[in-house]
Design a protein around this motif. Structure first.
Motif, PDB file in Angstrom:
ATOM      1  N   ALA A 694       0.832  -1.203   0.000  1.00 34.11           N
ATOM      2  CA  ALA A 694       0.000   0.000   0.000  1.00 34.11           C
ATOM      3  C   ALA A 694       0.869   1.256   0.000  1.00 34.11           C
ATOM      4  O   ALA A 694       0.596   2.220  -0.717  1.00 34.11           O
ATOM      5  CB  ALA A 694      -0.936  -0.008   1.206  1.00 34.11           C
ATOM      6  N   ALA A 695       1.949   1.243   0.817  1.00 29.44           N
ATOM      7  CA  ALA A 695       2.837   2.398   0.857  1.00 29.44           C
ATOM      8  C   ALA A 695       3.536   2.594  -0.488  1.00 29.44           C
ATOM      9  O   ALA A 695       3.648   3.715  -0.994  1.00 29.44           O
ATOM     10  CB  ALA A 695       3.865   2.221   1.970  1.00 29.44           C
ATOM     11  N   THR A 697       2.513   1.588  -3.348  1.00 30.53           N
ATOM     12  CA  THR A 697       1.499   2.035  -4.314  1.00 30.53           C
ATOM     13  C   THR A 697       1.232   3.524  -4.173  1.00 30.53           C
ATOM     14  O   THR A 697       1.081   4.254  -5.166  1.00 30.53           O
ATOM     15  CB  THR A 697       0.201   1.245  -4.108  1.00 30.53           C
ATOM     16  N   ASN A 698       1.201   3.993  -2.928  1.00 27.70           N
ATOM     17  CA  ASN A 698       0.969   5.417  -2.701  1.00 27.70           C
ATOM     18  C   ASN A 698       2.115   6.257  -3.264  1.00 27.70           C
ATOM     19  O   ASN A 698       1.905   7.285  -3.905  1.00 27.70           O
ATOM     20  CB  ASN A 698       0.805   5.672  -1.206  1.00 27.70           C
ATOM     21  N   ILE A 699       3.351   5.788  -3.021  1.00 24.61           N
ATOM     22  CA  ILE A 699       4.515   6.505  -3.561  1.00 24.61           C
ATOM     23  C   ILE A 699       4.480   6.487  -5.083  1.00 24.61           C
ATOM     24  O   ILE A 699       4.704   7.513  -5.750  1.00 24.61           O
ATOM     25  CB  ILE A 699       5.807   5.869  -3.028  1.00 24.61           C
ATOM     26  N   LYS A 701       2.006   6.222  -6.911  1.00 24.48           N
ATOM     27  CA  LYS A 701       0.904   7.047  -7.401  1.00 24.48           C
ATOM     28  C   LYS A 701       1.360   8.491  -7.616  1.00 24.48           C
ATOM     29  O   LYS A 701       1.111   9.088  -8.679  1.00 24.48           O
ATOM     30  CB  LYS A 701      -0.250   6.989  -6.402  1.00 24.48           C
ATOM     31  N   PHE A 702       2.062   9.037  -6.612  1.00 27.69           N
ATOM     32  CA  PHE A 702       2.513  10.421  -6.746  1.00 27.69           C
ATOM     33  C   PHE A 702       3.628  10.548  -7.785  1.00 27.69           C
ATOM     34  O   PHE A 702       3.681  11.536  -8.528  1.00 27.69           O
ATOM     35  CB  PHE A 702       2.992  10.934  -5.391  1.00 27.69           C
TER      36      PHE A 702
END
Length: 1505
Positions: A694-695, A697-699, A701-702
């Motif tokens: 999840a982390a 993926t978040n990185i 994403k940005f």
């Protein structure tokens, strides 16, 4: 196996046998893998597709496999950066070598380099560019050719031990390797037994060499050489020596051995064969020693010298003589024929062992070792435990190695396990296990061990094997429990190993333990022109021993046993530095044939290998553990409180938080480590992976957003479309891969779950049936006894009831007559005075309203005064408690207060008695309320006085507190007693309050009874007046008079008649006004129902249903004999539903409201059989409606058995004795619920039916479509991989449409709060419809019964299963409805159909399908992907025979399924399907809340009664 229900030897053995029969040769016992040798090729278990399946999977997620152990070792090495080892052990012939090769194949697959070898100009460059992993793999056939041989138990038995270190770099790719070998069986070179063979290379060279090689090496057939013709076995079944020779030469090329060195190796091998044919005989002169036996021996000697490039005369001399070096010089001693033969065999063994060591060194040199590598995975393949009819020195060393490995196994699995538990001080009970340390001490112990005694005997050349045996007997016989002397032999000894007793013959122990090189042999071979021999036998400088006394032989002695002991110690040191993984290989039978499972043999191996003990330890222990710091470093991100990670001393709290958050139990935390049960570490890893994912993926994403923004600015509008389609394509690929992986995991989990659930339900149902029968018998007996008792009680109660009723009715009639006469008199007086004022109904209503307001005001004032009294009493109790704690010296004053409180309680009791007396006089209610208010005010004044007294007492206490301090302790006991008395007084006050409340309730009941009596009196008056008016002579035979007629002719009647008529007129007007108001309220409710779609929900409960129920309950409509309100309500709801039959949102809204209303009626309405029967008796039959009502009530009233629980009611709502219209309304409401349910079901069927026809057949690309939209053409369909990818891309078209329909409807149902009971019933029926449609279409279309279509449908069913699992709480067991299509698809996609028997298909694979359905699928099946066949012809014939038999018994032989469109619930199911409804929590619509007629909705339920 640690999860077996019956964990004992028969259970474990049966589990292995059952899996072996299904070609499931691998089984887990904890983290240990058991591999049963199938004695046949199973290629489908070891292809690259299978490797990809196990890549990245946790141990235990997929079925047991050797790849899973290799994957576990590789992943552990990557995660923890710690070296691993895989120990493969077992008896000879158990499959250790093949298992080791598969492990190395998998590690090469995982750690393979990415650079190719295509761009090399010549073969030499190609060979030099071979990747490391390929060289490691090709070393296996090379070492097998030179180190493996056929034995009695195994056709490919390893006659040496091998430990392969596969090194990895920082990128987890294979960067180097090292191979270490142990104890090559040199004696096999010169001596073999029938039907065994020598090493494979001899037979490969003889049968596979080219004509030029045969000529150059002077080769013959294996039958012509002494070293190979001692046995009659020259070939192996299924093995071609020539092909194996070519594979060996290819392996030499791959590992980097040059062509020149390969020729040299083959020359040495051929020279050994020729050397074995050299024979000797004694010379005529005894001093000359011996000579060559014949010309053949001379030819063999010349051939050996020629191929090894040495001088033939020097070779003959080296074999026939021995040089002894003395102080005075060298002495040449001739050897006799036996000694010369031993010298020849010694030379042959030395040649082969040196050649084998050179090959291993060359392989290591060619592969290369990575000096910078920090981690490696070691694979140990060493000979298994051996016990033959005759056992010698080789078996002794082999079994010593197995004892060492077994000790390592014990230390890792048992001893270290429990020692660490004790060291960490966790809650653990010690478990005994068999330790073999005493056997190792017997063999290895210094001075007294067998090896030490053997080396000591070898130091003396004159020692014989008889003397050595006697020395063993003297030192060990009777002194060690593991050592024994056989009764029939003087030179043998028996050792009790961990695997059993083995008897060793000591005849050749001394000779085989001596590893020496004859000086003449050393010098001869070092002088060879063959570079390989010259390098191997290169002379090494030795210390000068010429000053020693006496002479010495030109031989250097080295103990093989001592050397092997040192090698084992080094191996154990290396293994102890790694994390071990164990594979226990099992040999199922002694005949080496497939499908033969000998239970006794397997059980013996399980016991000897410690498998059963490992099962027990694994179940009871904690196989996963980590130091606390490492645990927090790895799993600290799962902690909810991140700050606690950096606080010293908070580690235990954080770890407990992490493990509790993961839902783990039975873990323990020691002093320095955290101990977890089997599988719990995998759970934590999955949670950690999800969080990291999840982390990441978040990185990502940005980062991707920034990249795409930059790209957008650079490429502007033209690139926007390209980037959008690119991102969509990547996302779909990722989603597809994730769905496929998730579907595979869930399919396996569901399959295992389904089998366990099926067995559980079978046992559960049997148990329930037995219990039900037993309880039924007992219940019926109790029921009969209690029924008799109840009948007697009913008879008695009925007799008493009749007697009491008669007395009560007599008294009531007298009282009513008296009250009516008095009230009529008073009413006439009042009516005469206020006749003019009462002409308008509005003035009466106004007066009534004012009176009601006054009454409500007085009630409110009394309630306020009562609350003030309660608060005053509470404040007084609090102040008295504080005062008691401070005033220890005020006992007398407190006693006075207690007396006053008692007097006050007595006074209150007297007043309560007076109130009870007043309550019985219902006509004086208003005066009673005023007295209550006055009494409450008086009590308030008295309380104020008491407060003033208490304030004065507090001042007095403050003044004398200093004086009373010394007496405080002495009076504490008395204070406690006073406190108890105060508590008793408070309890009495509470009881008095309860009595007041009870009296208030009784007053309300009396008021209601008084109102009812007034109504009855009025009805009697009206009836009498009407009867008199009808019988009056002036009226004649006219119809009964109306209120107008009474008013219009007042002069014709007397005063009494006039007063009665006026009272009747007033009552009629009041009734008319009440009916008008009720009609207005009904219209408002119907208007609200008409706008029902605009009214939502409150707290998840439908507002419209609850408001309608409360209104009907308040108006007492359920108790009316005749009413039209129910029909009007049903009409309004029917119109709303009929206008929205295609609108699922409206249908679900009305389904929720009608189902809730039906639920409320089911729990509220009750029948009164006594009243119905009584009315029938009084009316003498009654009307047709009354008789129908009685039958309906009787049919709706179930016979309650003893022990049956009553249907729970609604909180605050009384049970209503309903009449016929109410029950008819409930029946209509039930039919209406079923009607709405049918509309929803039909709408869903209409939506998904067009898609189901396309879901049954995999989409195929048209041949003419060669455009770029689909990314391929006609040729792309011919590739299996292309076909699979296209199926995956097009899978979402039809199946996703179905899932979207299901998602949409479920969302609407949840938004409208449809009860879970109805939702589950609905989706169960929908999935039953899907099952019927798919199954029938599959059986009706032959083109659909193919392998690829089966895979396509299976993938779609996996999508449905994922959806059902995601919404399991709402869908229930709907997955079970797809069992027909699931089992049909499973039959389509299963491999090896011809091997399946009829019982396996009907009982295990497809138990729910009929014979007709199975025969239809089997005959229509065709494989468009792999070209496989359907089931065997025998199975088809058996199916046809069963079908012929069933034709005589079955009424219908149709293989198609029928769609069940019936409603799967009844009204009796409703009472237990919904949770309790809180009518007080419902938010009333504004239109009703502002209407005074619906003011009762704003009050609590039950308060309006």
């Amino acid at each position: 196996m640690v999860k077996l229900n019956y964990l004992h030897e028969p259970g474990v053995l049966n589990n292995l046998q059952s899996r072996y029969g299904l070609d499931e040769i691998y089984t887990y016992t904890g983290s240990i893998l058991i591999a049963v040798n199938p004695f046949q090729r199973l290629p489908h278990l070891y292809d690259h597709h299978m490797m990809d399946q196990y890549q990245g999977m946790q141990l235990g997620e997929l079925s047991p496999h050797v790849f899973a152990i290799a994957e576990a070792a590789f992943r552990t090495m990557v995660k923890e950066s710690h070296s691993q080892s895989i120990l493969v052990s077992g008896e000879s012939g158990a499959g250790k070598t093949e298992t080791t090769k598969q492990i190395m194949h998998y590690l090469a697959h995982m750690g393979g380099s990415s650079d190719g070898v295509e761009h090399h100009p010549d073969q030499a460059a190609l060979e030099s560019a071979r990747p490391v992993e390929q060289q490691v793999l090709e070393s296996n056939p090379l070492l097998e050719a030179f180190g493996n041989a056929k034995t009695v138990r195994n056709d490919n038995s390893s006659r040496f031990g091998k430990f392969v270190e596969i090194q990895f770099d920082k990128k987890n790719r294979i960067s180097g390797a090292a191979i270490r070998t142990y104890l090559l069986e040199r004696s096999r070179i010169v001596n073999i037994n029938d039907p065994e063979r020598n090493f494979h290379i001899f037979y490969q060279l003889c049968d596979g060499a080219s004509p030029d090689e045969r000529k150059e090496l002077r080769l013959k057939t294996p039958a012509d050489y002494r070293y190979t013709n001692q046995s009659s076995c020259y070939t192996l079944k299924g093995v071609d020596n020539a092909e194996e020779y070519a594979a060996t030469r290819h392996a030499m090329d791959v590992v980097g051995i040059s062509k020149h060195d390969q020729e040299s190796v083959m020359r040495v091998v051929a020279g050994i064969l020729h050397l074995g044919n050299v024979a000797f005989k004694g010379s005529e002169d005894a001093d000359d020693g011996c000579e060559l036996a014949d010309d053949a021996s001379k030819a063999a000697l010349n051939d050996a010298a020629a191929v090894m490039m040495i001088d033939a005369e020097r070779l003959a001399k080296a074999l026939k003589t021995r040089t002894i070096v003395t102080r005075d010089g060298s002495i040449e001693k001739p050897l006799d024929a036996a000694a010369a033969a031993n010298s020849r065999d010694s030379l042959a063994k030395t040649l082969y062992s040196r050649l084998f060591d050179w090959l291993v060194a060359k392989i290591n040199e060619s592969i290369g070792q990575d000096a910078e590598s920090q981690t490696f995975i070691g694979v140990l393949d060493i000979y298994g435990f051996e016990s033959f009819k005759t056992n010698s020195f080789e078996q002794f060393c082999i079994n010593l190695a197995n004892e060492k490995l077994q000790q390592h196994f014990n230390q890792h699995v048992f001893k270290q396990e429990q020692e660490e538990y004790e060291r960490e001080a966790i809650d653990w009970s010690y478990i005994e296990f068999v330790d073999n340390q005493d056997v190792l001490d017997l063999i290895e112990k210094k001075n007294t061990g067998i090896i030490s005694l053997l080396d000591e005997a070898c130091m003396f050349p004159a020692t014989t094997h008889e003397q050595f045996a006697q020395k063993l007997f003297q030192a060990l016989d009777g002194k060690h429990p593991r050592f024994a002397k056989p009764k029939r032999s003087q030179t043998a000894f028996t050792l009790t190993h961990y695997a059993g007793e083995v008897t060793y013959e000591s005849d050749f122990f001394l000779d085989k333990n001596k590893d020496f090189v004859v000086a003449e042999h050393q010098q001869l071979l070092a002088a060879s022109t063959l570079e390989l021999l010259a390098a191997v036998f290169e002379a090494k400088p030795e210390p000068d021993d010429s000053n020693k006394k006496g002479g010495r032989s030109a031989m250097k002695f080295t103990s093989i046993a001592a050397s092997f002991k040192g090698q084992l110690a080094s191996l154990m040191t290396k293994l102890n530095e790694t994390a071990p993984h164990y594979i226990r290989c099992i040999k199922p039978n002694g005949l080496n044939v497939p499908s033969n499972f000998e239970g006794a043999n397997v059980l013996h191996q399980l016991r000897c290998g410690g498998v059963l003990e490992a099962v027990r330890i694994s179940c009871a222990g904690y196989p996963s553990r980590k130091p606390i710091d490492e645990f927090l470093d790895r799993f600290g991100l799962l902690a909810a409180d991140k700050d606690a990670l950096f606080k010293p001393g908070e580690e235990g709290k954080v770890i407990k938080q992490i493990l509790d958050g993961a839902g783990l139990e039975t873990w323990q935390m020691g002093k320095t480590k955290v101990f977890l049960r089997a599988g719990q570490m995998a759970v934590l890893d999955v949670l950690r992976h999800k969080k990291l994912d999840a982390a990441a993926t978040n990185i990502q994403k940005f980062v991707r957003r920034a990249q795409h923004v930059k790209q957008y600015k650079a490429t502007k509008a033209a690139a926007l479309m390209v980037s959008r389609w690119t991102r969509g394509m990547l996302a779909r690929r990722l989603a597809k891969a994730m769905r496929l992986e998730r579907a595979a995991i869930r399919c396996q989990a569901r399959a295992r779950c389904a089998m366990a659930t099926r067995q559980f339900h079978k046992v559960k149902s049997a148990t329930i049936r037995i219990q039900a029968v037993a309880r039924g018998i007992a219940a019926r007996a109790r029921y009969l006894a209690m029924r008799k008792e109840r009948a007697a009680i009913l008879i008695q109660s009925h007799v008493r009831m009749c007697r009491a009723r008669a007395e009560y009715l007599s008294g009531r009639r007298a009282a009513v007559a008296f009250q009516c006469a008095w009230r009529c008199k008073m009413a006439r007086r009042a009516f005469a005075k206020k006749k003019r004022e009462a002409q308008e109904a509005g003035e009466l209503l106004k007066a009534k309203s004012e009176l009601e307001k006054k009454l409500e005001l007085e009630r409110t004032r009394a309630e306020i005064e009562r609350r003030k009294q309660v608060e005053a009493e509470a404040q007084r109790a609090k102040e008295q408690a504080e005062m008691a704690a401070k005033m220890a010296a005020m006992q007398a004053e407190m006693e006075r207060q207690r007396q006053e409180a008692a007097a006050e309680a007595a006074r209150l009791a007297a007043e309560q008695a007076e109130k009870e007396k007043i309550a019985r006089e219902a006509a004086e209610r208003k005066a009673e309320e005023e007295r209550k208010a006055a009494a409450a005010a008086a009590q308030a004044r008295e309380l104020e006085a008491l407060r003033a007294k208490e304030a004065a007492m507090q001042e007095e206490a403050a003044r004398i507190q200093a004086e009373a301090k010394t007496a405080f302790e002495a009076e504490q006991a008395k204070v406690a007693e006073l406190e108890g008395q105060l508590m008793e007084a408070a309890t009495e006050n509470k009881e008095l309050g309860d009595q007041v409340k009870e009296l208030s309730e009784r007053v309300m009941m009396l008021e209601a009874e008084n109102t009812r009596l007034k109504q009855m009196a009025k009805e009697n008056v009206v009836a009498k007046a009407a009867s008199k008016h009808v019988l009056s002579p002036s009226r004649g035979a006219l119809s009964p008079g109306t209120p107008d007629s009474f008013v219009s002719t007042p002069g014709k009647l007397g005063d009494d008649d006039l007063e009665r008529r006026e009272a009747a007129e007033l009552d009629a007007k009041r009734a008319s006004l009440a009916n008008a108001r009720a009609q207005e309220s009904h219209e408002v409710l119907l208007a609200t129902i008409e706008k029902g779609g605009e009214i939502g929900f409150s707290g998840g409960q439908p507002i419209l249903a609850c408001v309608t129920f409360r209104s009907l309950l308040h108006w007492r409509v359920f108790e009316l004999e005749r009413t039209g309100l129910f029909d009007r309500i049903m009409g309004q709801m029917s119109v709303a539903v009929e206008n929205n039959t295609d609108n699922n949102a409206q249908l679900t809204y009305w389904l929720s409201n009608t189902f809730t209303l039906l639920h409320l009626l089911q729990r509220t309405l009750k029948t009164s059989s006594g009243s119905v029967g009584g009315r029938a008796k009084r009316s003498g039959g009654g009307s047709i409606f009354e008789r129908f009502n009685s039958r309906l009530l009787a049919s709706r009233t179930p016979t309650k058995k003893e022990g049956d629980s009553e249907t729970p009611g609604i909180p605050g709502v009384r049970q209503v004795d309903a009449k016929y219209p109410a029950f008819l309304f409930k029946q209509q409401l039930t039919a209406f619920v079923e009607k709405i349910y049918g509309f929803l079901r039909d709408n869903m069927k209409k939506e998904i039916t067009p898609q189901l026809g396309s879901c049954i057949q995999a989409p195929r690309q048209r041949g003419g479509d060669t455009g770029g939209r689909r990314g391929g053409g006609v040729n792309s369909l011919k590739s299996p991989s292309a076909t699979g990818s296209q199926l995956g891309q097009q899978l979402g078209t039809h199946w996703r449409t179905i899932l979207d329909c299901l998602d949409t409807l479920l969302t609407v149902m949840r938004a409208n709060h449809v009860p879970v009971f109805l939702v589950r019933k609905f989706f169960t029926q929908i999935f039953c419809f899907i099952n019927v449609q798919l199954f029938n279409a599959l059986l009706l279309r032959r083109e659909c019964c193919s392998f690829s279509n089966g895979e396509y449908i299976k993938t779609g069913l996996a999508e449905l299963e994922n959806w059902l699992i995601e919404y399991k709480d709402w869908t229930g067991n709907a997955w079970e409805e797809l069992r027909y299509i699931r089992q049909a698809v499973q039959l389509l996609v299963i491999h090896q159909k011809p091997k399946k028997t009829l019982n396996e298909i009907t009982l295990e694979l497809c138990p729910v399908l009929s014979i007709q359905q199975l025969y239809r699928i089997s005959t229509m099946y065709w494989d468009d992907k792999y070209g496989t066949e359907t089931v065997s012809q025998e199975v088809l014939v058996a199916m046809k025979e069963l079908m012929m038999k069933d034709q005589n018994t079955n009424m219908s032989n149709s293989f198609l399924l029928d769609d069940d469109s019936s409603i799967h619930f009844t009204i009796d199911d409703i009472s237990g399907t919904m949770s309790q409804i809180d009518l007080n929590a419902i938010q009333v619509p504004e239109t009703l809340a502002s209407n005074p007629a619906f003011e009762f909705l704003l009050r609590a339920v039950g308060s309006e009664a």
